[in-house]
Design an enzyme around this catalytic site. Sequence first.
Site, mmCIF file in Angstrom:
data_model
loop_
_atom_site.group_PDB
_atom_site.id
_atom_site.type_symbol
_atom_site.label_atom_id
_atom_site.label_comp_id
_atom_site.label_asym_id
_atom_site.label_seq_id
_atom_site.Cartn_x
_atom_site.Cartn_y
_atom_site.Cartn_z
ATOM 1 N N LYS A 198 5.246 -2.941 8.254
ATOM 2 C CA LYS A 198 4.296 -1.840 8.473
ATOM 3 C C LYS A 198 3.866 -1.777 9.936
ATOM 4 O O LYS A 198 3.824 -0.706 10.534
ATOM 5 C CB LYS A 198 3.040 -2.001 7.584
ATOM 6 C CG LYS A 198 3.320 -2.009 6.095
ATOM 7 C CD LYS A 198 2.039 -1.992 5.260
ATOM 8 C CE LYS A 198 1.146 -3.206 5.442
ATOM 9 N NZ LYS A 198 1.726 -4.464 4.974
ATOM 10 N N ARG B 49 -6.146 -1.232 0.013
ATOM 11 C CA ARG B 49 -5.483 -2.361 -0.630
ATOM 12 C C ARG B 49 -5.925 -2.531 -2.078
ATOM 13 O O ARG B 49 -5.423 -3.423 -2.761
ATOM 14 C CB ARG B 49 -5.842 -3.635 0.124
ATOM 15 C CG ARG B 49 -4.662 -4.248 0.911
ATOM 16 C CD ARG B 49 -5.227 -5.408 1.663
ATOM 17 N NE ARG B 49 -4.326 -6.375 2.157
ATOM 18 C CZ ARG B 49 -3.895 -6.433 3.413
ATOM 19 N NH1 ARG B 49 -4.182 -5.473 4.269
ATOM 20 N NH2 ARG B 49 -3.167 -7.443 3.807
ATOM 21 N N ARG C 232 7.895 -14.797 11.795
ATOM 22 C CA ARG C 232 6.757 -14.291 12.584
ATOM 23 C C ARG C 232 5.875 -15.457 13.031
ATOM 24 O O ARG C 232 5.400 -15.482 14.160
ATOM 25 C CB ARG C 232 5.953 -13.290 11.754
ATOM 26 C CG ARG C 232 4.735 -12.732 12.475
ATOM 27 C CD ARG C 232 4.230 -11.466 11.821
ATOM 28 N NE ARG C 232 3.379 -11.733 10.681
ATOM 29 C CZ ARG C 232 2.949 -10.795 9.821
ATOM 30 N NH1 ARG C 232 3.316 -9.543 9.965
ATOM 31 N NH2 ARG C 232 2.175 -11.119 8.820
HETATM 32 P P1 AMP Z 1 -3.075 -7.992 7.216
HETATM 33 O O1 AMP Z 1 -2.976 -8.223 8.679
HETATM 34 O O2 AMP Z 1 -3.103 -6.528 6.862
HETATM 35 O O3 AMP Z 1 -2.032 -8.738 6.422
HETATM 36 O O4 AMP Z 1 -4.512 -8.556 6.743
HETATM 37 C C1 AMP Z 1 -4.844 -9.915 6.900
HETATM 38 C C2 AMP Z 1 -5.992 -10.279 5.959
HETATM 39 O O5 AMP Z 1 -7.140 -9.488 6.262
HETATM 40 C C3 AMP Z 1 -5.713 -10.019 4.479
HETATM 41 O O6 AMP Z 1 -5.017 -11.089 3.856
HETATM 42 C C4 AMP Z 1 -7.132 -9.864 3.927
HETATM 43 O O7 AMP Z 1 -7.794 -11.102 3.806
HETATM 44 C C5 AMP Z 1 -7.812 -9.108 5.062
HETATM 45 N N1 AMP Z 1 -7.675 -7.639 4.905
HETATM 46 C C6 AMP Z 1 -6.983 -6.775 5.708
HETATM 47 N N2 AMP Z 1 -7.075 -5.513 5.266
HETATM 48 C C7 AMP Z 1 -7.832 -5.570 4.141
HETATM 49 C C8 AMP Z 1 -8.258 -4.591 3.199
HETATM 50 N N3 AMP Z 1 -7.929 -3.286 3.322
HETATM 51 N N4 AMP Z 1 -9.038 -5.022 2.169
HETATM 52 C C9 AMP Z 1 -9.393 -6.310 2.028
HETATM 53 N N5 AMP Z 1 -8.996 -7.289 2.854
HETATM 54 C C10 AMP Z 1 -8.226 -6.923 3.913
#
Ligand code: AMP
Length: 190
Positions: free
Chosen positions: A13, A88, A127
């Site tokens: 993404k 999410r 990564r």
């Molecule tokens: P990501 O970089 O999108 O994989 O997000 C890393 C972490 O941030 C996730 O594993 C969640 O703990 C938190 N996080 C990011 N976006 C969300 C969201 N929309 N809702 C809840 N937690 C989020």
Amino acid sequence: MRLILLGPPGAGKGTQAERLVTNHKIVQLSTGDMLRAAVAAETEVGLKAKAVMDRGELVSDDIICSIISDRIDEPDCANGFILDGFPRTIAQADALSALLEAKGMQLNAVVELVVDDEALLGRIEQRAKETGGARADDNAETLKKRLAVYHEQTAPLSAYYAERDMLSTVDGMASIEDVAAAIDKILAAN
Ligand code: AMP
């Protein structure tokens, strides 16, 4: 142009969002990046979110929705945005739809990158190597948790947006260029 990029952690993404930012002059709104910035700055939200993120669980819908609502009001979002990592949960999707309606905005597309779990583990390990472990949650154990949380809480969003005739899917196992071309085709049709 306003779109959601859906897909599990490591689906690509972020990579696709970067390209779309340049080509469509829109901004990438990654809730993960925003939370990591809040953690680094040790803000109140950051302090609350850190342990949850390290465990691979989800930060509360209320916190996330208020961050996004404020961010969408910033002037740089006027030309459009890509939501990366948000929504999410179904509750977040409902909140997003309500807040967009209140702001008089509409989504152009919801694009899901479909990738299988085994490939994701390999990508995340790669990564972690490339970024020298910069992300505390890029390790095999937390990834398994993040994938489980994805299947349980985020995957139902495919059906949610399909029911609303908004979902397009792309084979996320294809090359970066082929995924990019497939996304461009979807956006051209919307
Ligand atoms: P990501 O970089 O999108 O994989 O997000 C890393 C972490 O941030 C996730 O594993 C969640 O703990 C938190 N996080 C990011 N976006 C969300 C969201 N929309 N809702 C809840 N937690 C989020």
